[in-house]
Design an enzyme around this catalytic site. Structure first.
Site, short mmCIF file in Angstrom:
data_model
loop_
_atom_site.label_atom_id
_atom_site.label_comp_id
_atom_site.label_asym_id
_atom_site.label_seq_id
_atom_site.Cartn_x
_atom_site.Cartn_y
_atom_site.Cartn_z
N ASN A 195 -5.40 -0.17 7.41
CA ASN A 195 -4.15 0.45 7.84
C ASN A 195 -4.40 1.21 9.13
O ASN A 195 -4.88 2.34 9.10
CB ASN A 195 -3.65 1.38 6.73
N CYS A 208 -0.46 3.75 10.22
CA CYS A 208 0.31 4.77 9.53
C CYS A 208 0.76 5.83 10.52
O CYS A 208 -0.06 6.45 11.18
CB CYS A 208 -0.51 5.40 8.43
N THR A 260 5.82 0.97 8.18
CA THR A 260 7.13 1.62 8.35
C THR A 260 7.45 1.86 9.84
O THR A 260 6.56 1.90 10.67
CB THR A 260 7.15 2.96 7.61
N GLY A 279 7.18 -2.91 -1.51
CA GLY A 279 6.99 -1.47 -1.48
C GLY A 279 8.13 -0.71 -2.10
O GLY A 279 8.21 -0.56 -3.34
N SER A 294 0.83 -1.20 0.00
CA SER A 294 0.00 0.00 0.00
C SER A 294 0.87 1.26 0.00
O SER A 294 1.83 1.36 0.76
CB SER A 294 -0.89 0.00 1.24
N GLY A 307 8.44 -5.40 4.16
CA GLY A 307 9.47 -4.61 4.81
C GLY A 307 10.81 -4.92 4.18
O GLY A 307 11.48 -5.86 4.57
C1 LIG Z 1 6.07 6.30 0.05
C2 LIG Z 1 5.37 5.30 0.90
C3 LIG Z 1 4.00 5.42 1.13
C4 LIG Z 1 3.33 4.51 1.91
N1 LIG Z 1 1.99 4.63 2.10
C5 LIG Z 1 1.31 3.70 2.81
C6 LIG Z 1 -0.10 3.76 2.94
O1 LIG Z 1 -0.76 4.65 2.40
N2 LIG Z 1 -0.72 2.80 3.68
C7 LIG Z 1 -0.03 1.79 4.28
O2 LIG Z 1 -0.65 0.95 4.91
N3 LIG Z 1 1.31 1.70 4.16
C8 LIG Z 1 1.99 2.62 3.44
N4 LIG Z 1 3.36 2.51 3.30
C9 LIG Z 1 4.04 1.40 3.96
C10 LIG Z 1 4.26 0.24 2.97
O3 LIG Z 1 3.04 -0.30 2.54
C11 LIG Z 1 5.09 -0.87 3.63
O4 LIG Z 1 4.40 -1.35 4.77
C12 LIG Z 1 6.46 -0.39 4.07
O5 LIG Z 1 6.96 0.56 3.17
C13 LIG Z 1 7.46 -1.54 4.21
O6 LIG Z 1 7.65 -2.19 2.99
P1 LIG Z 1 8.86 -1.85 1.96
O7 LIG Z 1 10.10 -1.80 2.78
O8 LIG Z 1 8.82 -2.93 0.94
O9 LIG Z 1 8.54 -0.49 1.39
C14 LIG Z 1 4.03 3.44 2.52
C15 LIG Z 1 5.40 3.31 2.28
C16 LIG Z 1 6.07 4.21 1.49
C17 LIG Z 1 7.54 4.04 1.27
#
Ligand SMILES: Cc1cc2nc3c(=O)[nH]c(=O)nc-3n(C[C@H](O)[C@H](O)[C@H](O)COP(=O)(O)O)c2cc1C
Ligand SMILES: Cc1cc2nc3c(=O)[nH]c(=O)nc-3n(C[C@H](O)[C@H](O)[C@H](O)COP(=O)(O)OP(=O)(O)OC[C@H]3O[C@@H](n4cnc5c(N)ncnc54)[C@H](O)[C@@H]3O)c2cc1C
Ligand SMILES: Cc1cc2nc3c(=O)[nH]c(=O)nc-3n(C[C@H](O)[C@H](O)[C@H](O)COP(=O)(O)OP(=O)(O)OC[C@H]3O[C@@H](n4cnc5c(N)ncnc54)[C@H](O)[C@@H]3O)c2cc1C
Ligand SMILES: Cc1cc2nc3c(=O)[nH]c(=O)nc-3n(C[C@H](O)[C@H](O)[C@H](O)COP(=O)(O)O)c2cc1C
Ligand code: FES
Ligand code: FES
Lengths: 313, 278, 313, 278
Positions: free
Chosen positions: C129, C132, C197, C270, C23, C248
């Site tokens: 979610n 956040c 995050t 992500g 997401s 993650g």
């Molecule tokens: C730019 C950005 C925007 C994100 N927006 C959301 C969001 O709107 N809702 C959500 O549940 N997680 C959001 N996340 C978290 C990601 O879905 C994910 O849980 C997190 O980035 C870890 O995965 P990754 O390391 O593969 O990015 C966001 C992450 C990034 C980097």
């Protein structure tokens, strides 16, 4: 260059430089001493010592991760008596500023350690590691429980008396870091060390099992730096009068300055020394040069400056 | 076996040559006068990945040989297996590259004061330091026999020059692609008896070292083993690289293989407790 | 190759592949569709949508960190009505498996979102979610409070009815992740998404102020992978029957397999997509090949395998 | 200004040439037929740091020019300032290096259908895409004048060939080390009047673009600005790169500068709200 006041204080202890080793990342100093004089850095924070000698966890005890590493040492060490007999005299002989890190499995053990340290001359501060996630008793990390944290610090404070500064070292693996910080300060901590490692795990894809002998380990190194800077910033915002020893992924003078600006009065260098035995000297020099280049006349003026000039941004 | 190799220094060293040998890469690195301080068994720790690397730890490699030449001054040779990202990066470095090296580290093989029969046993790249050792032993008047093993022939490192220093060399591969099919340990009991071996020097995977020790423990043969545990720092400050070792009283403690090793007295290493809680 | 059963289920929804977008890292799919067919991956988890349109936080909204990045978007989005009108039909047209992520500032807002989604056809699951860290109301992250988390999920479950699987997305920034996980499962979550995050900060050394417009941001990318793997492992150990969508720092098939082995039934990608628009396809292919190479006949057999064969290590 | 540059593709492209020009590095990269799809204003996103890099995000660079040659096929030129670790890595790559490039991205400068008077204003490396634009405008029969500014002379990028496409070129530096001392914006009001300028194309730091817009907003002159916000993905999926822009109804929204930009209608960008909460 020479006009910069680079000194700092934690509680009532003075240090000529704000750059220290990190507990568990310098052993008792001897091994780094072949690369530089221990007197030339701010201070040596020794490996957390327990009351009895401890053999620690099974290997593998480490896994490298992207921009970081996991460790699972399990507080291997000689025990406080041997430490006081062997390591303290060595460090005093080297004219190092000594911060002794202690760790216990019970509140009594911390008090016992404090009692044994009480009469020892030549120590600048005691760092109370209440946050090591590797102790056998998992689920019972003191630093994750505000009440237990307070009781540890309270016990150490009572035993050790009012002289020696107590630095409480906290874990970032908590919902509300500020309340834990506030608790230990109320209980008598003069300063806070932030942050200990973050709990992590790596799966070994050959064995398809957790890679570390102890399954989980503590994540350190540049990977966790943004978490550490955030922790320092938040705690300094809430408790601006409490000095902070900042750490977590510092590997350059710029990194160190981020911590100082966020609110740290001094910094510890851990994992960076593994990659570079002279990291402390380099970071110390770079930090000094940066402060001068930015026009600071004293380190103290830079501490917490990211909280000020709300309009500068 | 001592404490802290006080010769250790951190230097920027130039890679002089980088050649493929079987599945390994032979690196010759200019380390100046430090070459004089390197003894067989010592190792080096090298930064990998360059300035913006995500690898924060050094990589450890045994010093295969050192030499002093008029052109380059002191150099050391490493035999590197491209294993993961760090060793691969190192293997890809071109001649002239500057490497951040801490050298020499750790303990060295003990050299007998008398000329005795020595058996050198190497597994995979573990043979690298044995050729330098063979030369030293030979110079002391020892008889030197060597056994090398690997899963397959391309993982046998046995340079021509090196062979000159040994009285005999036998090779074992698990797939039979070079030398005899089988494991080095198969041959050891007979060799000990036939050659009246006084000391075995071993370097290779931990299970191989343990198997050798199972043999020597039933005899009078001294076993000097170069152990290999994952190392985060290489200089004794992290406590990751520990191996369970008994002292003279029988008390077992976790010794750092980077400082109290890599060369250890095989008889004192608690092979059955490696990777376990004490 | 063809004999591997690569499919997975979350609640009662079936997916042909366990590799999903994360997401907020794929917008609503349209932008990635120019690099690959959305139908070819396991599923598209859309950017968390709120009830009303939202402009989000001020820039800078990002900072690169060692092996990771911070973001502070502030849930910018079109609002649920526009999302249902514009984005859902597009994704259906692309024959994508759709997981809609919702976010709210109040428990009612989550229920409202659930009510609006209830009648929408073509959705495979709802990701809630609650974690956040960027919502305006700081200090009030639902996922850091077991009670608030439960109430959100309970509200969504009641409103949306029993059909659509609910995936509760949790934050790692808590003392006791397992109790939060248990709470939301008790409240009606069919699956868990781990992890969101980690809260972090970078100081800009030019301005000497926090770099991000929103000061703190969420840390993502390979830097946090060990934290995420640990979270998945711990929660799967405590709740082995609850499917986990792991994420993650996944940027290769090997990374994905670590999550599967730790207990994830599917993974979200992500930050890796930012560095590589076709990361999802590559990771999906690599994961499939790895499973085959390791002799698995189905993905399901690999899920949680790091918890089994206690003697294999 | 459109939506998603559907020409975008991810390719492994060879670096053909890497030359220093003042404080910049001129990179020529072989992108084959994709060069045909690149328009002035478009940008590229390049992976930096190699396999074991700690840098997880691409870096964005404006396409300075493209060309089709018999030897190399389609190539594009980038002008890169060595700023931080990523751009420095790129500047250090040797000829023959393979780069992972997504190209072309973003919106392009709108080209007038009539031959009009166009003023091109560039700050620092912002001049890079303006020379390619000048050629296109010239081919349409436009009169093209150019103003370039920078802090110092070595940060002025103004190649010989490029100058041929413009009717006049004036240079401003803040330290006076090249051209006139001062800022480009000093000259704009007079130029607009003197040359009867219909459209200004600008590319450079955001404060410069805002200052230009403060001038054009008081006139009929159209302002096409290539904005620059920190970008995590470059392809529209992360929402980090937003700029506040009004639509025809006056409603302001945060538009992604990687998809709805970098070239935007300067009159609609809410310059005073850049970097603020709406
Ligand atoms: C730019 C950005 C925007 C994100 N927006 C959301 C969001 O709107 N809702 C959500 O549940 N997680 C959001 N996340 C978290 C990601 O879905 C994910 O849980 C997190 O980035 C870890 O995965 P990754 O390391 O593969 O990015 C966001 C992450 C990034 C980097
Ligand atoms: C004393 C000693 C001497 C060695 N001598 C040689 C030699 O002569 N030639 C040679 O090819 N290799 C040698 N090795 C092994 C070599 O250090 C590893 O192959 C190398 O560290 C792997 O790094 P990587 O980045 O390629 O692999 P990765 O798997 O990506 O490494 C990840 C992490 O694990 C550590 N690690 C992985 N494998 C080992 C291992 N076998 N031993 C120690 N740490 C490991 C790495 O140092 C790194 O921190 C020696 C190891 C030690 C401890
Ligand atoms: C549309 C566009 C076109 C550009 N064209 C050019 C060009 O033609 N020539 C040129 O030299 N530079 C150009 N830039 C700026 C260039 O992208 C940055 O200088 C570069 O990203 C800095 O990366 P770094 O690793 O060197 O610096 P670091 O400071 O280490 O970068 C850290 C992070 O911040 C981001 N970042 C830092 N500065 C900028 C910036 N000014 N703009 C966007 N992101 C930034 C980086 O992408 C990276 O993610 C352009 C930027 C954009 C958005
Ligand atoms: C190998 C290793 C051992 C550690 N041992 C201790 C310890 O004994 N006591 C303690 O308080 N912290 C210990 N730490 C945590 C560090 O002191 C420090 O808080 C943490 O590593 C973050 O800093 P860094 O990223 O600079 O390493 C250890 C860290 C590492 C990597
Ligand atoms: S590798 Fe750090 S103590 Fe041995
Ligand atoms: S850079 Fe990601 S949306 Fe623009």
């Amino acid at each position: 260059m020479t006009s910069l006041d680079f000194s700092t204080t934690l509680g009532n202890s003075w240090f000529p430089s704000p750059v220290f080793t990190a507990s568990g990342c310098a052993s008792s100093g001897r091994e780094l001493a072949q690369f530089f004089a221990l007197h030339d850095i701010g201070g040596v924070v020794t490996k957390s010592v327990m009351n009895k000698a401890r053999t620690g966890r099974q290997t593998p005890r480490m896994a490298e991760t992207p921009s970081g590493m996991l460790n699972s040492i399990g507080l291997q060490g000689p025990g406080i008596d041997a430490f006081i007999a062997v390591d303290i005299p060595y460090l005093i002989e080297q004219r190092a500023r000594i911060i002794v890190s202690i760790a216990g499995e019970t509140i009594e053990e911390y008090s016992t350690l404090a009692r044994k340290l009480r009469g020892v001359a030549g120590i600048s501060a005691v760092e109370v590691n209440i946050s090591c996630p590797n102790v056998e008793n998992r689920g019972l990390v003191f630093a994750c429980d505000s009440d237990a944290s307070k009781r540890v610090i309270d016990g150490v404070r009572r035993t050790i008396g009012g002289e020696l500064p107590i630095i409480a070292k906290l874990s970032p693996d908590v919902t509300d870091l500020i309340s834990i910080a506030r608790g230990v300060v109320d209980a008598g901590a003069d300063a806070l060390a932030l942050i200990n490692t973050v709990l992590g795990m790596v799966i070994n894809l050959e064995t398809m099992r957790p890679h570390l002998g102890g399954k989980t380990g503590g994540l350190s190194g540049p990977a966790i730096r943004p978490i550490a800077v955030r922790a320092v910033y938040q705690v300094h915002e809430a408790l601006p009068a409490v000095p902070i020893l900042g750490m977590g992924g510092i590997s350059s003078g710029r990194d160190a300055l981020e911590f100082i600006a966020a609110g740290a009065s001094a910094v510890s260098i851990g994992t960076a020394s593994f990659g570079n035995p002279t990291a402390l000297l380099t970071i110390q020099r770079e930090l000094r040069e940066l402060l001068v280049a930015k026009g600071f006349v004293s380190l103290r003026d830079a501490v917490g400056c990211a909280h000020r000039d709300q309009d500068a941004h | 076996m001592g404490k802290i190799n006080t010769n250790a220094a951190q230097i920027n060293a130039t890679l002089i040559s980088n050649k493929r040998i079987g599945q390994y890469q032979q690196l010759i690195i200019n380390i100046g006068d430090l070459a004089n301080d390197c003894k067989p068994g010592n190792f080096v720790a090298i930064s990998v990945g360059g300035e913006s690397s995500r690898m924060v730890l050094r990589r450890a490699f045994a010093i295969s040989r050192t030499s002093m030449s008029a052109t380059f001054g002191g150099t050391m040779e490493l035999i590197v297996a491209p294993h993961g990202q760090g060793s691969r990066w190192l293997c890809e470095q071109g001649e002239g590259a500057l490497l951040d090296v801490v050298v020499p580290l750790g303990t060295a093989f003990g050299i007998p004061t008398e000329p005795v029969e020595a058996l050198l046993v190497g597994g995979g790249y573990g043979s690298a330091p044995l050729f330098g050792l063979a030369e030293v032993l030979k110079a002391r008047g020892c008889r030197v026999d060597m056994l090398l093993g690997a899963s397959t022939g391309s993982k046998i490192y046995a340079p021509m020059e090196g062979k000159r220093a040994v009285n005999s060399l036998r090779i074992y591969t698990e797939d039979g692609s070079m030398g005899q099919m089988g494991r080095v340990t198969d041959a050891i009991p007979n060799l000990i008896a036939d050659l009246d071996v006084a000391v075995i020097y071993s370097c290779g995977p931990m299970p191989m070292l343990a198997a050798i020790n199972a043999i020597t423990s039933k005899s009078d043969v001294v076993h000097q083993a170069a152990v290999e545990e994952a190392m985060a720092c290489g200089i004794g400050i992290c406590m990751t690289c520990v191996v369970p070792v008994a002292d003279s009283t029988g008390a077992i403690s976790m010794l750092r293989s980077c400082i109290d090793g890599p060369v250890m007295d095989g008889a004192l290493v608690q092979w059955d407790k490696v990777g376990r809680v004490l």
